[in-house]
Design a protein around this motif. Structure first.
Motif, short mmCIF file in Angstrom:
data_model
loop_
_atom_site.label_atom_id
_atom_site.label_comp_id
_atom_site.label_asym_id
_atom_site.label_seq_id
_atom_site.Cartn_x
_atom_site.Cartn_y
_atom_site.Cartn_z
N ALA A 16 33.45 2.51 -48.93
CA ALA A 16 34.28 3.58 -48.42
C ALA A 16 34.44 4.72 -49.42
O ALA A 16 34.98 5.76 -49.09
CB ALA A 16 35.66 3.03 -48.06
N ALA A 48 45.42 -5.11 -38.57
CA ALA A 48 44.36 -4.10 -38.65
C ALA A 48 43.10 -4.69 -39.28
O ALA A 48 41.98 -4.37 -38.86
CB ALA A 48 44.84 -2.90 -39.46
N ASN A 51 41.30 -6.81 -36.72
CA ASN A 51 40.59 -5.95 -35.77
C ASN A 51 39.33 -5.36 -36.38
O ASN A 51 38.28 -5.30 -35.73
CB ASN A 51 41.50 -4.82 -35.27
N ALA A 52 39.42 -4.93 -37.64
CA ALA A 52 38.25 -4.34 -38.31
C ALA A 52 37.16 -5.38 -38.52
O ALA A 52 35.97 -5.09 -38.38
CB ALA A 52 38.67 -3.73 -39.64
N ASP A 57 33.59 -3.40 -38.85
CA ASP A 57 33.71 -2.04 -39.38
C ASP A 57 33.94 -2.13 -40.89
O ASP A 57 35.08 -2.24 -41.36
CB ASP A 57 34.87 -1.32 -38.68
N ARG A 58 32.87 -2.09 -41.66
CA ARG A 58 32.94 -2.31 -43.11
C ARG A 58 33.81 -1.28 -43.82
O ARG A 58 34.54 -1.62 -44.75
CB ARG A 58 31.54 -2.35 -43.71
N GLU A 59 33.74 -0.03 -43.40
CA GLU A 59 34.55 0.99 -44.05
C GLU A 59 36.04 0.75 -43.79
O GLU A 59 36.86 0.82 -44.70
CB GLU A 59 34.17 2.39 -43.57
N ARG A 60 36.37 0.43 -42.56
CA ARG A 60 37.77 0.15 -42.22
C ARG A 60 38.25 -1.11 -42.94
O ARG A 60 39.39 -1.17 -43.42
CB ARG A 60 37.91 -0.01 -40.70
N LEU A 63 39.11 -0.10 -46.49
CA LEU A 63 40.36 0.68 -46.58
C LEU A 63 41.58 -0.22 -46.38
O LEU A 63 42.54 -0.15 -47.14
CB LEU A 63 40.36 1.80 -45.54
N VAL A 64 41.53 -1.05 -45.37
CA VAL A 64 42.67 -1.92 -45.07
C VAL A 64 42.84 -2.96 -46.18
O VAL A 64 43.97 -3.26 -46.59
CB VAL A 64 42.51 -2.59 -43.69
#
Length: 155
Positions: A16, A48, A51-52, A57-60, A63-64
Motif C-alpha cells: 500500500a 473490515a 471483508n478485505a 484486497d491486499r491493499e485494503r 491499510l486495515v
C-alpha cells in the motif's frame, strides 16, 4: 537480503506504500467514553479486515492491518481515568469553563489524545492549555499564547 527474511507486515505496508501510524509516547489516559471509542474502532477494523480478506484486497488488508496494530497498541496501554467527584482543582476528564480578559468564554473537556476534538470542545491532556490548567481552581488564571484566562467553573 533475501525476501524470505522480511516481516510480513513490512511487505503488507510496501503493497500500500504506507508507514506505521505513530503511537504517542505520552501516557494513554482515557475517559470511559474514550475507552469505548477504542473498543468500537477495534471491532470495526476487525470486521473490515475480514471483508478485505474475503475479497482478497491486499491493499485494503495492509491499510486495515496497520490501523489494527495502532488501535491494539492504544488499547493495551490505555489507562482509564475518572476525576474525583467534587474535586476543587482541574483534573483529567473534567470540563473547565474559562473567561478571557476580553470577556470571551470557552469550555474545554480534558480527554485522551485519541478522543480530543477541539471543534467539539474537547482537548487532549497533553495540549498546552490542559497542561496549564491542571491543578488550578476556580478563580485561578492561566496564560496561554499571550492571553490570560480565568477558571470560572469546573464540572
Amino acid at each position: 537480503m533475501s525476501r524470505a527474511f522480511t516481516r510480513e507486515e513490512d511487505s503488507e505496508n510496501a503493497i500500500a506504500g504506507i508507514g506505521e501510524r505513530p503511537v504517542s509516547q505520552h501516557r494513554n489516559l482515557v475517559t470511559p467514553k474514550g475507552l469505548a471509542m477504542i473498543d468500537a474502532e477495534l471491532a470495526g477494523l476487525r470486521a473490515a479486515l475480514a471483508n478485505a480478506e474475503t475479497a482478497s484486497d491486499r491493499e485494503r488488508i495492509a491499510l486495515v492491518s496497520r490501523d489494527l496494530r495502532y488501535w491494539n497498541a492504544r488499547r493495551e496501554n490505555a489507562e482509564l481515568s475518572v476525576p474525583e467527584p467534587n474535586s476543587g482543582v482541574v483534573r483529567f476528564g473534567m470540563t473547565v469553563s474559562l473567561e478571557g480578559e476580553d470577556g470571551a468564554a470557552v469550555s474545554w473537556h480534558i480527554v485522551g489524545e485519541d478522543e480530543a476534538d477541539p471543534a467539539k470542545g474537547s482537548i487532549s491532556h497533553v495540549s498546552p492549555v490542559a497542561r496549564a490548567l491542571f491543578g488550578k481552581a476556580v478563580g485561578d488564571t492561566i496564560a496561554v499564547n499571550g492571553r490570560e484566562w480565568e477558571v470560572v467553573g469546573l464540572g
